[in-house]
Design a protein around this motif. Structure first.
Motif, PDB file in Angstrom:
ATOM      1  N   ASP A 100      28.068  47.672  39.867  1.00 14.04           N
ATOM      2  CA  ASP A 100      29.037  46.574  39.893  1.00 14.04           C
ATOM      3  C   ASP A 100      29.616  46.317  38.504  1.00 14.04           C
ATOM      4  OD1 ASP A 100      28.616  46.284  42.572  1.00 14.04           O
ATOM      5  OD2 ASP A 100      27.356  44.503  42.422  1.00 14.04           O
ATOM      6  N   THR A 104      33.795  47.151  36.819  1.00 14.10           N
ATOM      7  CA  THR A 104      34.695  46.146  36.239  1.00 14.10           C
ATOM      8  C   THR A 104      35.162  46.500  34.827  1.00 14.10           C
ATOM      9  OG1 THR A 104      32.900  44.822  35.275  1.00 14.10           O
ATOM     10  CG2 THR A 104      33.510  44.353  37.554  1.00 14.10           C
ATOM     11  N   TYR A 207      38.526  50.581  46.261  1.00 16.67           N
ATOM     12  CA  TYR A 207      37.555  50.774  45.186  1.00 16.67           C
ATOM     13  C   TYR A 207      37.800  52.108  44.482  1.00 16.67           C
ATOM     14  CZ  TYR A 207      34.384  46.819  45.925  1.00 16.67           C
ATOM     15  OH  TYR A 207      33.832  45.564  45.983  1.00 16.67           O
ATOM     16  N   ASN A 210      40.459  51.914  41.897  1.00 18.32           N
ATOM     17  CA  ASN A 210      40.187  50.792  40.990  1.00 18.32           C
ATOM     18  C   ASN A 210      41.028  49.538  41.194  1.00 18.32           C
ATOM     19  OD1 ASN A 210      41.381  53.191  38.892  1.00 18.32           O
ATOM     20  ND2 ASN A 210      42.589  51.300  38.847  1.00 18.32           N
ATOM     21  N   LYS A 214      37.996  44.282  40.698  1.00 19.56           N
ATOM     22  CA  LYS A 214      38.522  43.400  39.658  1.00 19.56           C
ATOM     23  C   LYS A 214      39.850  42.745  40.027  1.00 19.56           C
ATOM     24  CE  LYS A 214      38.888  43.235  34.616  1.00 19.56           C
ATOM     25  NZ  LYS A 214      37.862  42.200  34.462  1.00 19.56           N
TER      26      LYS A 214
END
Length: 429
Positions: A100, A104, A207, A210, A214
């Motif tokens: 995790d 980020t 995910y 990306n 975030k």
């Protein structure tokens, strides 16, 4: 996502690279989680070995009639089994926390990316074309007389709210022609494979490129868990997710024309007039999947593909290298193409072309294998080729005439049935 082994081997270099993006001291936090995770894994493995030995001894104690030892060993096996389950669960939690955290942290900039805090630190590489000298005050696209009948913001607000537009008549014909022209150029001149993809994707696809975790607030999610794509970079790039490609198949070069959706969460008060910044828009995207040794050359090639569209349309532009403070989360280097908008008397971004290295590939587990070699991560690249709505704005503003008509680029005439302009009353003639 970052390679934990590289961080272990050279945390100072990792921190120095992130410091260029305004982040500091993350390696110590990462390595603390990594050490805790590895310690729990080792403890679980040690306990498993102890359980295996004790399990063998239980049978031996029972065979020789040593009831006390048998009971002691059986209790030890039970306790060790519980310890293994606990340690395994704790290791999984540490692993999830580490993943995790890594998810980020932005990509590391290449050495030749200029340092800077924001767009003021971007560096101009080159310019093409000269802004037209108008003998009247040029207007923004939505104020041009011939455009107004075909660009309806009031109706869009009635239907959907702010940052939407209804296009009709000549204006939507030009918009559609632009998309078709871009696709044909990329397929016929640049060798890209045209692809059609969904605009709704699973969470893992977001995910992989990306957008998550975030930037969840920048995208839209449906009530049943799908996400609306902010660009077909998401779908095109994720086609390599979980795959081991043959080296001979690379590079893979794709293009797609899709609807795109962005909440524009961080742009309150910016570009509220006109259709420069919309919640729903169209883009012709380019994505390349390459080997590590060819990705930088591919970055330059893709930049040239985007430039070719603007050149064929006769639109002045400049190419910028984004600085560390203005570069996107997943990029290791980015070229922005900024087109001249006479109505604003400035250059505005119309394409970002980024090389991501293996940053996205690690998130997606996208790899390739040379003959006789071991699998390694591919490199991914993406870029607009171009944003259709912004290109429409540039065509309208650069082609506007004093009487409110718009002269259209010659490259679009075949896509418009030989028509060459929008008249002052909004007709395609």
């Amino acid at each position: 996502m970052h390679d934990i082994r590289a961080i272990r081997e050279n945390p100072a270099a990792f921190d120095a690279a992130l410091a260029r993006r305004g982040l500091s001291g993350l390696s110590s936090q990462i390595l603390a989680l990594d050490e805790a995770r590895r310690a729990k894994i080792l403890a679980a493995e040690t306990a498993q070995a102890e359980q295996n030995r004790a399990s063998k001894d239980v049978g031996a104690a029972r065979a020789r009639g040593d009831d006390a030892e048998f009971e002691r060993l059986r209790a030890l096996v039970a306790q060790t089994k519980a310890d293994i389950a606990r340690l395994t669960e704790e290791a999984a939690a540490e692993d999830a926390a580490l993943r995790d955290l890594l998810m980020t942290i932005p990509n590391l900039p290449l050495a030749d990316v200029p340092d800077g805090a924001d767009e003021a630190g971007n560096v101009e590489l080159r310019r093409w074309g000269s802004p037209r000298a108008f003998d009247f005050a040029p207007k923004e696209h939505y104020d041009i007389a011939g455009v107004k009948p075909g660009m309806d913001f009031a109706m869009a607000a009635k239907l959907s709210g702010a940052r939407f537009v209804v296009l009709r008549g000549a204006v939507i014909r030009v918009h559609r022609a632009l998309a078709q022209f871009m696709l044909d150029t990329h397929v016929n001149d640049h060798g890209l494979t045209e692809t059609w993809t969904p605009v709704l994707v699973k969470e893992e696809a977001m995910y992989g490129t990306n957008q998550l975790p975030k930037f969840a607030e920048d995208s839209y999610q449906t009530t049943n868990g799908w996400w609306l794509i902010p660009t077909s970079e998401v779908t095109l790039t994720n086609m390599a997710a979980g795959e081991v490609l043959e080296e001979a198949a690379l590079p893979i070069r794709m293009t797609a024309h899709t609807q795109c959706f962005r909440s524009e969460a961080g742009s309150a008060g910016r570009d509220t007039a006109g259709m420069l910044r919309q919640h729903q828009f169209e883009k012709v995207e380019m994505v390349s999947i390459t080997t590590p040794g060819t990705s930088l050359a591919e970055h330059d090639r893709m930049t040239g593909c985007a430039e070719a569209i603007l050149q064929k349309l006769g639109l002045p532009y400049r190419v910028m290298v984004l600085c560390t403070g203005d570069m996107g989360f997943g990029a290791t280097k980015t070229h922005d193409l900024e087109v001249w908008l006479p109505g604003q008397d400035t250059y505005r971004e119309i394409s970002s072309v980024s090389v991501c290295g293996d940053f996205q590939a690690r998130r997606m587990n996208a790899r390739f294998k040379a003959p006789g070699g071991k699998p390694e991560f591919v490199h991914t690249l993406n870029g607009s080729g171009l944003a259709v709505g912004r290109c429409l704005i540039a065509v309208l503003e650069n082609g506007q005439q004093a009487d409110g008509s718009v002269e259209l680029p010659a490259a679009l005439h075949p896509y418009l049935g030989g028509r060459t302009r929008i008249s002052a009353d909004g007709a395609l003639v």
